[in-house]
Write a protein that holds these residues in place. Structure first.
Motif, PDB file in Angstrom:
ATOM      1  N   HIS A   1       0.835  -1.203   0.000  1.00 17.72           N
ATOM      2  CA  HIS A   1       0.000   0.000   0.000  1.00 17.72           C
ATOM      3  C   HIS A   1       0.870   1.253   0.000  1.00 17.72           C
ATOM      4  N   HIS A   2       1.874   1.282   0.863  1.00 20.04           N
ATOM      5  CA  HIS A   2       2.784   2.423   0.930  1.00 20.04           C
ATOM      6  C   HIS A   2       3.547   2.596  -0.380  1.00 20.04           C
ATOM      7  N   ASN A   3       4.024   1.492  -0.949  1.00 16.76           N
ATOM      8  CA  ASN A   3       4.756   1.591  -2.209  1.00 16.76           C
ATOM      9  C   ASN A   3       3.878   2.180  -3.310  1.00 16.76           C
ATOM     10  N   GLY A   4       2.578   1.852  -3.271  1.00 17.21           N
ATOM     11  CA  GLY A   4       1.640   2.443  -4.224  1.00 17.21           C
ATOM     12  C   GLY A   4       1.502   3.935  -4.015  1.00 17.21           C
ATOM     13  N   ALA A   5       1.429   4.369  -2.746  1.00 15.51           N
ATOM     14  CA  ALA A   5       1.329   5.800  -2.448  1.00 15.51           C
ATOM     15  C   ALA A   5       2.593   6.532  -2.880  1.00 15.51           C
ATOM     16  N   ILE A   6       3.731   5.895  -2.684  1.00 15.21           N
ATOM     17  CA  ILE A   6       5.005   6.502  -3.083  1.00 15.21           C
ATOM     18  C   ILE A   6       5.046   6.693  -4.598  1.00 15.21           C
ATOM     19  N   GLU A   7       4.558   5.695  -5.325  1.00 10.66           N
ATOM     20  CA  GLU A   7       4.504   5.795  -6.790  1.00 10.66           C
ATOM     21  C   GLU A   7       3.605   6.955  -7.223  1.00 10.66           C
ATOM     22  N   MET A   8       2.449   7.093  -6.586  1.00 11.73           N
ATOM     23  CA  MET A   8       1.538   8.185  -6.901  1.00 11.73           C
ATOM     24  C   MET A   8       2.155   9.547  -6.566  1.00 11.73           C
ATOM     25  N   ALA A   9       2.874   9.597  -5.440  1.00  9.94           N
ATOM     26  CA  ALA A   9       3.500  10.845  -5.015  1.00  9.94           C
ATOM     27  C   ALA A   9       4.620  11.254  -5.973  1.00  9.94           C
ATOM     28  N   LYS A  10       5.359  10.288  -6.463  1.00 12.13           N
ATOM     29  CA  LYS A  10       6.422  10.600  -7.429  1.00 12.13           C
ATOM     30  C   LYS A  10       5.828  11.149  -8.729  1.00 12.13           C
ATOM     31  N   ASP A  11       4.681  10.617  -9.120  1.00 14.32           N
ATOM     32  CA  ASP A  11       4.005  11.123 -10.309  1.00 14.32           C
ATOM     33  C   ASP A  11       3.563  12.571 -10.098  1.00 14.32           C
ATOM     34  N   GLU A  12       3.078  12.883  -8.880  1.00 12.33           N
ATOM     35  CA  GLU A  12       2.671  14.255  -8.565  1.00 12.33           C
ATOM     36  C   GLU A  12       3.874  15.191  -8.611  1.00 12.33           C
ATOM     37  N   GLN A  13       4.992  14.749  -8.069  1.00 11.72           N
ATOM     38  CA  GLN A  13       6.179  15.600  -8.092  1.00 11.72           C
ATOM     39  C   GLN A  13       6.632  15.887  -9.524  1.00 11.72           C
ATOM     40  N   LYS A  14       6.446  14.913 -10.393  1.00 12.43           N
ATOM     41  CA  LYS A  14       6.878  15.057 -11.786  1.00 12.43           C
ATOM     42  C   LYS A  14       5.916  15.929 -12.590  1.00 12.43           C
ATOM     43  N   ASN A  15       4.608  15.735 -12.377  1.00  8.93           N
ATOM     44  CA  ASN A  15       3.611  16.374 -13.240  1.00  8.93           C
ATOM     45  C   ASN A  15       2.768  17.460 -12.581  1.00  8.93           C
ATOM     46  N   GLY A  16       2.789  17.542 -11.263  1.00  7.53           N
ATOM     47  CA  GLY A  16       1.959  18.518 -10.561  1.00  7.53           C
ATOM     48  C   GLY A  16       2.450  19.946 -10.753  1.00  7.53           C
ATOM     49  N   GLY A  17       1.563  20.902 -10.483  1.00  7.97           N
ATOM     50  CA  GLY A  17       1.920  22.308 -10.625  1.00  7.97           C
ATOM     51  C   GLY A  17       1.837  23.085  -9.332  1.00  7.97           C
ATOM     52  N   ASP A  18       1.071  22.569  -8.364  1.00 11.90           N
ATOM     53  CA  ASP A  18       0.868  23.301  -7.117  1.00 11.90           C
ATOM     54  C   ASP A  18       1.984  22.985  -6.122  1.00 11.90           C
ATOM     55  N   ALA A  19       2.594  24.011  -5.564  1.00 12.97           N
ATOM     56  CA  ALA A  19       3.737  23.833  -4.674  1.00 12.97           C
ATOM     57  C   ALA A  19       3.368  23.073  -3.401  1.00 12.97           C
TER      58      ALA A  19
END
Length: 213
Positions: free
Chosen positions: A168-186
């Motif tokens: 579950h945590h590894n899945g959240a980490i994967e999602m968070a890395k995607d946000e860091q790569k593609n997100g715009g809000d600081a």
């Protein structure tokens, strides 16, 4: 008589200097007396500031998807953690479950406030499902996973909880890395960084628990 009067007549520039010194001393004493509460007030203000919603003109679709998905992901982690009460036998598992609840519940509230400020719904309208090992969100448990965890007790629960929460945590980490790569809000990207850091640490902790159970 003349000498007596002269001894108490102070030049103007010395009187001004003395008044200034007294005033400065009073301000210094006031600052020292309030240093504790001042620091505490600053910390409180900083904490409140960190919970404020980000600027609405900074977010993009990746930020919205991150918040909507991570809310669901966190909610399942909370559901899993609450099962530890009365089922877990390992003290470290019990402590870890409490830490997960304490960390992720405020994060859910923060992300909900972001979506409100962005004018976006909490749900994306898509069926995220509980599909551990696949589906739209990585690391999510299936209904069978949850049923098996609810039925487990003692060391069996400890094993299942650690194994499932690692995934579950590894899945959240994967999602968070995607946000860091593609997100715009600081603020959203900062939360993603916190997820990566904190949950990576917990993954290592749970792996060490499994190694000794």
């Amino acid at each position: 008589m003349t000498v007596y009067k002269r001894s108490f007549r102070m030049p103007l520039h010395r009187r001004i200097a003395m008044v200034g010194a007294v005033a400065a001393g009073t301000l210094l004493l006031g600052a020292c007396g309030s240093s504790g509460t001042g620091h505490e007030g600053h910390s409180s203000a900083a904490a409140q500031g960190s919970m404020k919603s980000p600027a609405t003109d900074a977010f993009n679709d990746a930020d919205v998807t991150f918040a909507q998905s991570m809310i669901v992901h966190h909610q399942q982690a909370l559901e899993m953690s609450k099962l530890a009460d009365g089922r877990a036998s390992d003290h470290e598992i019990k402590t870890l479950a409490g830490q997960i609840e304490k960390a992720q519940d405020p994060e859910i509230k923060t992300m909900q406030s972001w979506l409100t400020s962005w004018g976006k719904p909490e749900s994306s309208g898509m069926d995220h499902g509980m599909n551990h090992g696949g589906g739209s969100m990585p690391g999510m448990m299936s209904e069978k996973d949850m049923a098996d965890l609810k039925a487990a007790k003692g060391t069996d629960f400890d094993h299942r909880f650690a194994e499932l929460m690692i995934a579950h945590h590894n899945g959240a980490i994967e999602m968070a890395k995607d946000e860091q790569k593609n997100g715009g809000d600081a603020a959203a990207k900062k939360l993603a960084a916190d997820v990566i850091k904190n949950q990576s640490t917990e993954v290592k902790q749970m792996q060490s628990i499994l190694d000794r159970l």
